[in-house]
Design an enzyme around this catalytic site. Structure first.
Site, PDB file in Angstrom:
ATOM      1  N   ASP A  13       0.875  -1.157   0.000  1.00  0.00           N
ATOM      2  CA  ASP A  13       0.000   0.000   0.000  1.00  0.00           C
ATOM      3  C   ASP A  13       0.923   1.221   0.000  1.00  0.00           C
ATOM      4  O   ASP A  13       2.050   1.156   0.495  1.00  0.00           O
ATOM      5  CB  ASP A  13      -0.870  -0.036   1.264  1.00  0.00           C
ATOM      6  CG  ASP A  13      -1.694   1.211   1.441  1.00  0.00           C
ATOM      7  OD1 ASP A  13      -2.380   1.623   0.488  1.00  0.00           O
ATOM      8  OD2 ASP A  13      -1.656   1.784   2.546  1.00  0.00           O
ATOM      9  N   ASP A  15       0.005   4.962   0.869  1.00  0.00           N
ATOM     10  CA  ASP A  15      -0.196   5.948   1.935  1.00  0.00           C
ATOM     11  C   ASP A  15      -0.406   5.276   3.281  1.00  0.00           C
ATOM     12  O   ASP A  15      -1.310   4.464   3.453  1.00  0.00           O
ATOM     13  CB  ASP A  15      -1.389   6.839   1.597  1.00  0.00           C
ATOM     14  CG  ASP A  15      -1.209   7.538   0.252  1.00  0.00           C
ATOM     15  OD1 ASP A  15      -0.098   8.028  -0.008  1.00  0.00           O
ATOM     16  OD2 ASP A  15      -2.172   7.573  -0.540  1.00  0.00           O
TER      17      ASP A  15
END
Length: 187
Positions: A13, A15
């Site tokens: 991922d 952020d």
């Protein structure tokens, strides 16, 4: 690992996992790697594994960001953390009903396809429950690295929880090495 037994890629991922989460960030100068992110990625790359980023970017659908801004931020991430073999972003909002937006598995499946691997040969590291759900739905191994936004029930539901990104990578590399040792053992 999965059915094939061999880890070939680690997907991340963006952020809150690789970089500090700045909501709807369209400014490359605001990109700041999470502590230990570069070192964790270097370990993955030294192990000969592919790397990729899978990220919801609903700010595009919401009119808060342009695709060009997201791409500029992604470019800055690579300047700071090195090149990734694959990037997949979902530009849709939660109400769009797409099959790419996490917790749907679409982006992880697409990333694996682009890398020429089965989802069972990939692991996905994220910071919230929808990351874990997407990985599970795709058939990839999921590792949760909780942050201040991770809800307690997401931590409780996660199969593998790591203290930080470096710990997550250590867990995956250890599992991969144990799997290889078992496969290589004489029968």
């Amino acid at each position: 690992m999965g059915a094939t037994g061999t880890l070939k890629a680690v997907l991340f991922d963006r952020d809150g996992t690789l970089v500090v989460d700045v909501p709807y960030n369209g400014e490359p100068q605001l990109v700041q790697p999470m502590e230990g992110a570069l070192e964790a990625l270097q370990k993955v790359r030294r192990a000969g594994l592919a790397t990729g980023v899978v990220s919801n970017q609903s700010g595009i659908a919401r009119g808060l960001l342009s695709l060009d801004q997201v791409m500029a931020v992604n470019h800055r991430v690579e300047q700071l953390l090195g090149m990734f073999e694959v990037w997949k972003i979902c530009p849709h909002g939660p109400e769009d009903g797409c099959d790419c937006r996490k917790p749907a598995p679409g982006m992880i499946l697409d990333a694996c396809s682009a890398l020429g691997i089965e989802p069972s040969e990939a692991a996905y590291i994220g910071d919230i429950g929808s990351d874990m759900e997407a990985a599970g739905a795709a058939g990839a191994l999921a590792v949760l690295v909780p942050t201040h936004v991770t809800r307690p029930e997401e931590i409780e539901a996660a199969g593998i929880v790591a203290d930080d990104l470096g710990h997550a990578v250590d867990i995956l590399l250890s599992m991969a090495s144990e799997t290889r040792a078992t496969e290589d053992a004489p029968v």
